[in-house]
Design a protein around this motif. Structure first.
Motif, short mmCIF file in Angstrom:
data_model
loop_
_atom_site.label_atom_id
_atom_site.label_comp_id
_atom_site.label_asym_id
_atom_site.label_seq_id
_atom_site.Cartn_x
_atom_site.Cartn_y
_atom_site.Cartn_z
N ARG A 157 57.93 29.59 70.66
CA ARG A 157 58.13 30.44 71.83
C ARG A 157 57.66 31.87 71.59
O ARG A 157 57.26 32.56 72.51
CB ARG A 157 59.59 30.44 72.24
N ASP A 158 57.72 32.32 70.34
CA ASP A 158 57.29 33.68 70.01
C ASP A 158 55.79 33.85 70.19
O ASP A 158 55.31 34.97 70.34
CB ASP A 158 57.65 34.03 68.56
N LEU A 159 55.04 32.75 70.14
CA LEU A 159 53.59 32.82 70.24
C LEU A 159 53.09 32.69 71.68
O LEU A 159 51.89 32.83 71.93
CB LEU A 159 52.95 31.75 69.36
N TRP A 160 53.99 32.41 72.62
CA TRP A 160 53.59 32.28 74.02
C TRP A 160 53.15 33.63 74.58
O TRP A 160 53.81 34.66 74.37
CB TRP A 160 54.74 31.77 74.87
N ALA A 161 52.06 33.63 75.31
CA ALA A 161 51.59 34.87 75.94
C ALA A 161 52.45 35.23 77.15
O ALA A 161 52.59 36.40 77.48
CB ALA A 161 50.13 34.72 76.35
N TYR A 162 53.04 34.23 77.80
CA TYR A 162 53.84 34.47 78.99
C TYR A 162 55.27 34.01 78.75
O TYR A 162 55.53 33.18 77.89
CB TYR A 162 53.24 33.72 80.19
N ALA A 163 56.20 34.55 79.50
CA ALA A 163 57.63 34.20 79.37
C ALA A 163 58.12 34.41 77.94
O ALA A 163 58.84 33.58 77.40
CB ALA A 163 57.87 32.76 79.84
N ASN A 164 57.71 35.51 77.34
CA ASN A 164 58.09 35.81 75.97
C ASN A 164 59.28 36.77 75.98
O ASN A 164 59.34 37.65 76.82
CB ASN A 164 56.90 36.46 75.24
N HIS A 165 60.21 36.62 75.04
CA HIS A 165 61.38 37.52 75.02
C HIS A 165 61.03 38.94 74.57
O HIS A 165 61.79 39.86 74.78
CB HIS A 165 62.50 36.93 74.13
N PHE A 166 59.86 39.11 73.95
CA PHE A 166 59.41 40.42 73.49
C PHE A 166 58.43 40.99 74.52
O PHE A 166 57.46 40.33 74.88
CB PHE A 166 58.75 40.27 72.12
N LYS A 167 58.68 42.21 74.97
CA LYS A 167 57.83 42.82 76.00
C LYS A 167 56.37 42.91 75.56
O LYS A 167 55.47 42.92 76.38
CB LYS A 167 58.35 44.20 76.37
N GLY A 168 56.14 43.00 74.26
CA GLY A 168 54.78 43.10 73.73
C GLY A 168 54.04 41.78 73.69
O GLY A 168 52.88 41.72 73.32
N GLY A 169 54.71 40.68 74.06
CA GLY A 169 54.06 39.37 74.08
C GLY A 169 54.18 38.66 72.74
O GLY A 169 55.18 38.77 72.04
N PRO A 170 53.14 37.90 72.37
CA PRO A 170 53.19 37.13 71.13
C PRO A 170 53.48 38.02 69.91
O PRO A 170 52.97 39.14 69.82
CB PRO A 170 51.78 36.52 71.03
N HIS A 171 54.30 37.51 68.99
CA HIS A 171 54.74 38.32 67.87
C HIS A 171 55.31 37.44 66.76
O HIS A 171 55.53 36.24 66.96
CB HIS A 171 55.83 39.28 68.33
N ILE A 172 55.54 38.06 65.61
CA ILE A 172 56.31 37.46 64.53
C ILE A 172 57.46 38.40 64.21
O ILE A 172 57.49 39.53 64.69
CB ILE A 172 55.44 37.18 63.27
N HIS A 173 58.43 37.92 63.43
CA HIS A 173 59.59 38.74 63.05
C HIS A 173 59.53 39.06 61.57
O HIS A 173 59.03 38.27 60.78
CB HIS A 173 60.89 37.98 63.32
N LEU A 174 60.09 40.21 61.21
CA LEU A 174 60.15 40.64 59.82
C LEU A 174 61.56 41.11 59.49
O LEU A 174 62.16 41.89 60.24
CB LEU A 174 59.18 41.79 59.56
N ILE A 175 62.07 40.64 58.37
CA ILE A 175 63.28 41.18 57.74
C ILE A 175 62.90 41.35 56.28
O ILE A 175 62.25 40.48 55.69
CB ILE A 175 64.48 40.21 57.86
#
Length: 144
Positions: free
Chosen positions: A84-102
């Motif tokens: 879901r993070d890689l979807w261009a549309y309906a993404n939870h992140f306003k910037g669109g496709p992304h990965i997470h870092l900790i």
């Protein structure tokens, strides 16, 4: 590959899992119903299989995580994403496709804790930094 070859001082591990609701497990019967589609209106069985397929694509969660760490654990980076993070549309992140870092700079996180949380159950990894992912068009090399 550089980590595995010992070229870099980092150790790398990857983990991936597929979360699929039990009611959406794809069966041979579902495949047969779609394989029998012909021109014209869909049969009741084909319609049911198509709905199940689209619901499966919507609800499925395919999760991937990469951890890089120094052997003494003094420095570590954990990157993760799901489909879901890689979807261009309906993404939870306003910037669109992304990965997470900790990483090791999170004072309330440890490498072992993050890795265990990710690998056990269906993680809700809160507090991660979002890193926007955008494909760049590549230009063919110029030959002089």
């Amino acid at each position: 590959m550089s980590c595995d070859a010992g070229i870099l001082p980092w150790v790398h591990h990857i983990s991936w899992r597929d979360f699929l609701p039990q009611n959406l497990v794809w069966t041979d019967e579902d495949s047969k119903r779609l394989g029998d589609i012909d021109n014209g209106p869909l049969t009741r069985g084909a319609t049911k299989a198509m709905r199940k397929w689209y619901q499966l694509l919507s609800e499925r969660r395919y999760l991937v995580g990469h951890v890089f760490y120094l052997r003494d654990h003094s420095n570590w980076q954990f990157f993760y994403f799901d489909n879901r993070d890689l979807w261009a549309y309906a993404n939870h992140f306003k910037g669109g496709p992304h990965i997470h870092l900790i990483n090791h700079l999170w004072s309330n996180r440890t490498l072992e804790g993050v890795w265990d949380e990710f690998r056990n159950g269906n993680p809700e990894m809160t507090g991660a930094e979002h890193i926007r992912f955008r494909r760049e068009k590549s230009e063919p090399p110029t030959i002089f």
